[in-house]
Write an enzyme that holds these catalytic residues in place. Structure first.
Site, mmCIF file in Angstrom:
data_model
loop_
_atom_site.group_PDB
_atom_site.id
_atom_site.type_symbol
_atom_site.label_atom_id
_atom_site.label_comp_id
_atom_site.label_asym_id
_atom_site.label_seq_id
_atom_site.Cartn_x
_atom_site.Cartn_y
_atom_site.Cartn_z
ATOM 1 C CD GLU A 142 -8.739 -9.730 -30.945
ATOM 2 O OE1 GLU A 142 -9.483 -10.791 -30.653
ATOM 3 O OE2 GLU A 142 -9.175 -8.713 -31.320
ATOM 4 C CG ASP A 219 -1.603 -2.490 -48.421
ATOM 5 O OD1 ASP A 219 -1.539 -2.743 -49.800
ATOM 6 O OD2 ASP A 219 -0.710 -2.559 -47.777
#
Length: 315
Positions: A142, A219
């Site tokens: 997307e 992360d």
């Protein structure tokens, strides 16, 4: 698993009346394909012409586009190349890597989909992972039009996606494998041995804590946090795994979180006893990871944390 779509048909682009640029932005449902009338014969001829390009082939078939009107390069980090494919069905974000096979992008797609399914924070929905004919791999996902800031930190902190999807309910996590990325070379022997000593003696740091491993981004630094055009938080580029929710703060030194973030976060995920003592353990993991990936500049920081803990634990 070359040229294999990781996601089910339910997660592929669907028809939507809001396929303009603004609707392609966030990580909401795949709102990028408008219902376009096209003749099957002309569609087949386009696909045939694109048969040697799996990215364009997917966009012009499963992506529900009839034409690609533009391709522009955008930031993709230091490992991959990234492009925006502009079509009559909206835009797609595509990352490619000419040297690495699809396993890396398969992992990214699985992490993105896991976070997306929590319906908490906006995450770009992955559509397709595959191999390039000339070598390497790609991922199509997307497209999100980012806003001008990283979004409101309080909003981000009050919607931790990992609080929505817990694994191993009621189990205890007593140890973290902090040195799994450090090899026993002469230059790292001291940090390896002392790190192993810390692992053997770190159990008291978890006394009294009730730990329920959760889905983590893995992360969460400033480069992986943004906002959409509406100002809502956006999280991307995950390294997902299931672990203690406190581990998400391991990258806080590189995330720029302020006091408001933490105070709001702990209203949702209550602070466990001993958090302050454990916090540097999660920081240590990322210092070791950076040491392994980027060199000795991170060694002294990692070594300092290890030695501080060994003194604290009298190990």
């Amino acid at each position: 698993m070359a040229n294999v779509a990781l996601l089910s048909a339910s997660s592929s682009p669907s028809t939507s009346s809001s396929a303009n640029a603004s609707s392609l932005v966030p990580r909401c449902p795949p709102s990028r394909r408008s219902a376009c009338t096209r003749r099957a014969a002309s569609k087949l001829s386009i696909v045939a012409a694109m048969g040697d390009d799996p990215i364009k082939e997917w966009i012009l078939t499963e992506g529900k586009a009839t034409q690609i009107t533009g391709i522009s390069s955008i930031g993709g980090g230091c490992i991959n190349s990234a492009q925006r494919y502009i079509t009559d069905a909206g835009s797609f974000f595509v990352k490619t890597n000419r040297r690495i096979g699809p396993a890396m992008f398969e992992g990214e797609a699985l992490g993105l989909k896991a976070m997306y399914d929590t319906k908490s924070i906006r995450v770009p929905l992955p559509y397709k992972v595959g191999s390039l004919p000339t070598g390497g791999s790609f991922i199509i996902m997307e497209f999100i039009q980012f806003g001008r800031s990283r979004g409101d930190q309080v909003t981000l902190s009050r919607n931790p996606f990992h609080s929505k999807k817990k694994l191993w309910e009621g189990s205890s996590l007593k140890c973290i494998k902090l040195l799994n990325l450090i090899r026993a070379m002469v230059s790292t022997l001291k940090i390896l041995l002392e790190g192993q000593q810390l692992i053997k003696n770190m159990h008291p740091l978890f006394d009294g804590a009730v730990i329920e491993p959760c889905l983590l981004h893995g992360d969460l630094w400033s480069g992986n946090i943004s906002s959409d055009a509406n100002g809502d938080p956006v999280i991307l580029d995950p390294a997902c795994y299931y672990g203690h929710n406190e581990a998400e703060f391991g990258m806080s030194w590189c995330a720029g979180f302020g006091g408001e973030f933490y105070s709001s976060y702990f209203q949702v995920m209550p602070k466990q006893p001993g958090f302050e003592k454990r916090r540097d353990l999660y920081l240590l993991y990322h210092y070791l990871n950076h040491y392994n990936l980027f060199g000795s500049g991170y060694r002294s920081s990692a070594m300092s944390i290890i030695e501080d803990y060994l003194r604290m634990l009298k190990a």
